[in-house]
Design an enzyme around this catalytic site. Structure first.
Site, mmCIF file in Angstrom:
data_model
loop_
_atom_site.group_PDB
_atom_site.id
_atom_site.type_symbol
_atom_site.label_atom_id
_atom_site.label_comp_id
_atom_site.label_asym_id
_atom_site.label_seq_id
_atom_site.Cartn_x
_atom_site.Cartn_y
_atom_site.Cartn_z
ATOM 1 N N CYS A 270 -32.601 70.725 49.175
ATOM 2 C CA CYS A 270 -32.225 71.115 47.805
ATOM 3 C C CYS A 270 -33.467 71.469 46.981
ATOM 4 O O CYS A 270 -34.128 72.448 47.269
ATOM 5 C CB CYS A 270 -31.383 70.013 47.162
ATOM 6 S SG CYS A 270 -30.516 70.574 45.691
ATOM 7 N N TYR A 271 -33.842 70.668 46.009
ATOM 8 C CA TYR A 271 -35.062 70.963 45.249
ATOM 9 C C TYR A 271 -36.249 71.115 46.204
ATOM 10 O O TYR A 271 -37.102 71.995 46.035
ATOM 11 C CB TYR A 271 -35.338 69.846 44.231
ATOM 12 C CG TYR A 271 -36.622 70.038 43.444
ATOM 13 C CD1 TYR A 271 -36.627 70.793 42.291
ATOM 14 C CD2 TYR A 271 -37.825 69.483 43.892
ATOM 15 C CE1 TYR A 271 -37.810 70.998 41.579
ATOM 16 C CE2 TYR A 271 -39.010 69.679 43.193
ATOM 17 C CZ TYR A 271 -38.994 70.440 42.031
ATOM 18 O OH TYR A 271 -40.149 70.637 41.342
ATOM 19 N N ASP B 50 -29.718 38.109 51.739
ATOM 20 C CA ASP B 50 -31.160 38.346 51.799
ATOM 21 C C ASP B 50 -31.952 37.054 51.957
ATOM 22 O O ASP B 50 -32.820 36.942 52.818
ATOM 23 C CB ASP B 50 -31.645 39.089 50.544
ATOM 24 C CG ASP B 50 -30.921 40.414 50.367
ATOM 25 O OD1 ASP B 50 -30.332 40.896 51.348
ATOM 26 O OD2 ASP B 50 -30.916 40.950 49.246
ATOM 27 N N GLY C 15 -34.016 66.941 43.663
ATOM 28 C CA GLY C 15 -34.502 66.441 42.382
ATOM 29 C C GLY C 15 -33.868 67.236 41.266
ATOM 30 O O GLY C 15 -33.329 68.334 41.506
ATOM 31 N N LYS D 299 -30.381 47.114 53.034
ATOM 32 C CA LYS D 299 -29.414 46.019 53.140
ATOM 33 C C LYS D 299 -28.706 45.989 54.504
ATOM 34 O O LYS D 299 -28.557 44.924 55.103
ATOM 35 C CB LYS D 299 -28.366 46.187 52.025
ATOM 36 C CG LYS D 299 -27.449 45.009 51.867
ATOM 37 C CD LYS D 299 -28.091 44.000 50.979
ATOM 38 C CE LYS D 299 -27.243 42.795 50.739
ATOM 39 N NZ LYS D 299 -27.851 41.944 49.720
ATOM 40 N N GLU E 288 -27.624 64.703 54.137
ATOM 41 C CA GLU E 288 -27.532 63.249 54.135
ATOM 42 C C GLU E 288 -26.196 62.728 53.619
ATOM 43 O O GLU E 288 -25.870 61.562 53.774
ATOM 44 C CB GLU E 288 -28.685 62.652 53.301
ATOM 45 C CG GLU E 288 -28.599 62.867 51.778
ATOM 46 C CD GLU E 288 -29.079 64.248 51.310
ATOM 47 O OE1 GLU E 288 -29.166 65.166 52.143
ATOM 48 O OE2 GLU E 288 -29.339 64.403 50.105
ATOM 49 N N HIS F 196 -26.928 69.339 51.226
ATOM 50 C CA HIS F 196 -27.371 67.950 51.439
ATOM 51 C C HIS F 196 -26.881 67.413 52.778
ATOM 52 O O HIS F 196 -25.755 66.931 52.865
ATOM 53 C CB HIS F 196 -26.863 67.066 50.297
ATOM 54 C CG HIS F 196 -27.574 67.302 49.012
ATOM 55 N ND1 HIS F 196 -28.727 66.644 48.670
ATOM 56 C CD2 HIS F 196 -27.326 68.166 48.005
ATOM 57 C CE1 HIS F 196 -29.153 67.075 47.497
ATOM 58 N NE2 HIS F 196 -28.317 68.003 47.060
#
Ligand code: XMP
Length: 511
Positions: free
Chosen positions: A82-83, A227, A55, A367, A171, A169
């Site tokens: 992180c944060y 979608d 964040g 998605k 990710e 990070h």
């Protein structure tokens, strides 16, 4: 079926959705909730583990998002990123300090791979850092388990309590061992089994729609996009002809697209499909209009009017299907950014349909999961893997006013572009690729004759989520082939240019 759950608590970082997607990619279901979710609600959800995201704040500042310390006593494994890592360290008695300078980018990470979080992880690898503050002193009952040159607390843990924090990070793809680290957290620390499997999910969704709808009537606005197609097919597989799909062909679709959509859904799936050919209505409303937002507004409104007329003919329905997906759910109500372009594709439908309840079969899916479910249901690749296509269609790819002649030119050039990209095998690598009919005409020479014709711009971008994008590095010889074909095959085109602007500062579409 109830799936094992990881909760991602959102502290406002830019990679939040990415964390959730990575967890799902690892076959573990997760939900993103705001950091201020109550401890009661968290307990009720009974997650196998919790991830605190990054964040933009500094934990020691007055208004920083903080979490109730009771969360650390629930016995649920936590990974702070992180944060999130700093928050955990700070709340549990550690100290936070400001680095001499912001650390942004790749860093060499050294880990203690005796720790379970780094099981089977290379001792030295590259990680992605993006921070100014860091833990200067870890809480007393914590150990440091990784470091970089400038951050000696790149990862900390209290193994007994299953509390872990990483300053980098995991990710982000640039963190070489990121997936392994996340997987260790999910499988070795949280003891997940991995029950988020798309073929099962597709069947579960069908069952749950069938159970909900019973013998009632359902209506769906089908656009042919990924979608709405997948949502419609789930409902169709669940309740067959009780579902009526209305496909509004506004005449702003790509070459043969209207027929393709009709063919697939009516012939292949034997769906109850109404196709409304409304090209003339839309074109007459758009006549002489060149301002992009006005075009969008007209198209959005006209779409609703056409749909309303059809819905009136159908009368009362019990359910209205919407193709809402998980990023829409996460984003709704949390962002206050300036409106750059208004995307009100099917936004007004609930107001004009006489119905009781909305069903959103894809509400929990990202998605790529929607695509995987589509494939599991047997939808052909050309539909499920298709690039995003804006609701207002080709109208926002013609600079200036829109008419049939321009649309036909655009459709043909767009067809050539798509054909060549597919032949070159680049269609899966490029996020979106299309042509734009610039309002510009220029002088050319063809067969000794002077020409004064349109300039076509090629737009092709790579992207992860359309929020940012980079122009695609299409090889020159393919660009040449595209340009030669366009000028030869499409009347009224004598020049082709390639857009080499990223987003930001440009946007993907030209309007
Ligand atoms: P921009 O042009 O804003 O586009 O970079 C980001 C993504 O959104 C799509 N887009 C739209 N989609 N209605 C839509 O449904 C719209 O009015 C619209 N405008 C842009 C664009 O194709 C890209 O995928």
């Amino acid at each position: 079926m109830k799936h094992e759950l990881i909760l991602v608590l959102d502290f406002g970082g830019q990679y939040n959705q990415l964390i959730a997607r990575r967890v799902r990619d690892s076959k573990v279901y997760c939900e993103v909730l705001s950091y201020d979710t109550s401890i009661e609600k968290i307990k009720e959800k009974n997650p196998k583990g919790i991830i605190f995201t990054g964040g933009p704040n500094v934990v020691t500042e007055k208004d920083a998002p903080i979490i109730d310390k009771k969360i650390f006593e629930l016995g649920i494994p936590i990974l702070g990123i992180c944060y999130g890592c700093q928050l955990m360290g700070y709340l549990l008695g550690g100290q936070i300090g400001k680095a001499k300078q912001k650390e942004y980018g790749k860093a060499e990470l050294k880990v203690d791979n005796n720790n379970i979080l780094f099981d089977d992880v290379k001792k030295e690898s590259i990680c992605w850092m993006s921070h100014t503050y860091f833990i200067t002193k870890e809480p007393t009952d914590f150990n440091i388990i990784a470091s970089t040159k400038t951050c000696h607390t790149a990862a900390i843990c209290n193994s007994e309590k299953n509390l872990y924090g990483v300053q980098f990070h995991p990710e982000v793809v640039h963190t070489q061992e990121g997936n392994k680290i996340l997987n260790n957290f999910l499988y070795k620390i949280c003891k997940c089994k991995g029950d988020w499997i798309m073929t099962d999910i597709a069947q579960e969704m069908i069952n749950s729609v069938r159970q909900k709808v019973g013998n009632k009537k359902v209506l769906c606005a089908l656009s042919g996009g990924v979608d709405s197609s997948v949502a419609a097919l789930i409902v169709h597989k669940a309740v067959g002809k009780q579902l009526i799909c209305v496909f509004v062909d506004h005449g702003l679709l790509r070459l043969n697209e209207g027929d393709e959509v009709e063919n697939i859904f009516r012939k292949q799936y034997d769906m109850n499909l109404i196709r409304v050919n409304a090209e003339e209505r839309f074109l007459s409303k758009l006549k002489g209009i060149s301002e992009p937002e006005t075009k969008r507004k007209i198209i959005g409104e006209e779409f609703i009017r056409v749909f309303e007329e059809e819905a009136k003919k159908i009368g009362h329905v019990d359910y209205l299907v919407q193709g809402t997906i998980y990023p829409d759910v996460i984003e709704s109500g949390t962002k206050n950014s300036a409106v750059i372009k208004s995307h009100h594709n099917v936004g007004g439908l609930p107001d004009v349909v006489d119905f009781q309840e909305i069903i959103e079969p894809l509400r929990d899916l990202f998605k790529d999961e929607v695509r995987a479910v589509g494939t599991a249901l047997g939808i052909p690749d050309f539909l499920v893997q298709r690039q995003p296509f804006p609701g207002p269609g080709l109208a926002i790819r013609i600079i200036g006013d829109v008419d049939k002649e321009k649309l036909d030119i655009l459709r043909q050039t767009d067809f050539v572009f798509r054909d060549e990209i597919a032949k070159a095998g680049l269609d899966r690598q490029i996020w979106q690729y299309f042509t734009v009919l610039t309002g510009l005409r220029s002088v050319g020479v063809m067969g000794d004759e002077r020409t004064y014709s349109y300039t076509i711009a090629l737009r092709a971008v790579t992207s992860l989520d359309a929020m940012t994008a980079d122009w695609a590095r299409i090889p020159f010889d393919i660009l040449e082939q595209i340009s030669v074909r366009m000028v030869n095959e499409v009347p009224n085109v004598n020049r082709v240019v390639y857009d080499i602007t990223s987003k930001p500062p440009a946007t993907i579409e030209w309007e």
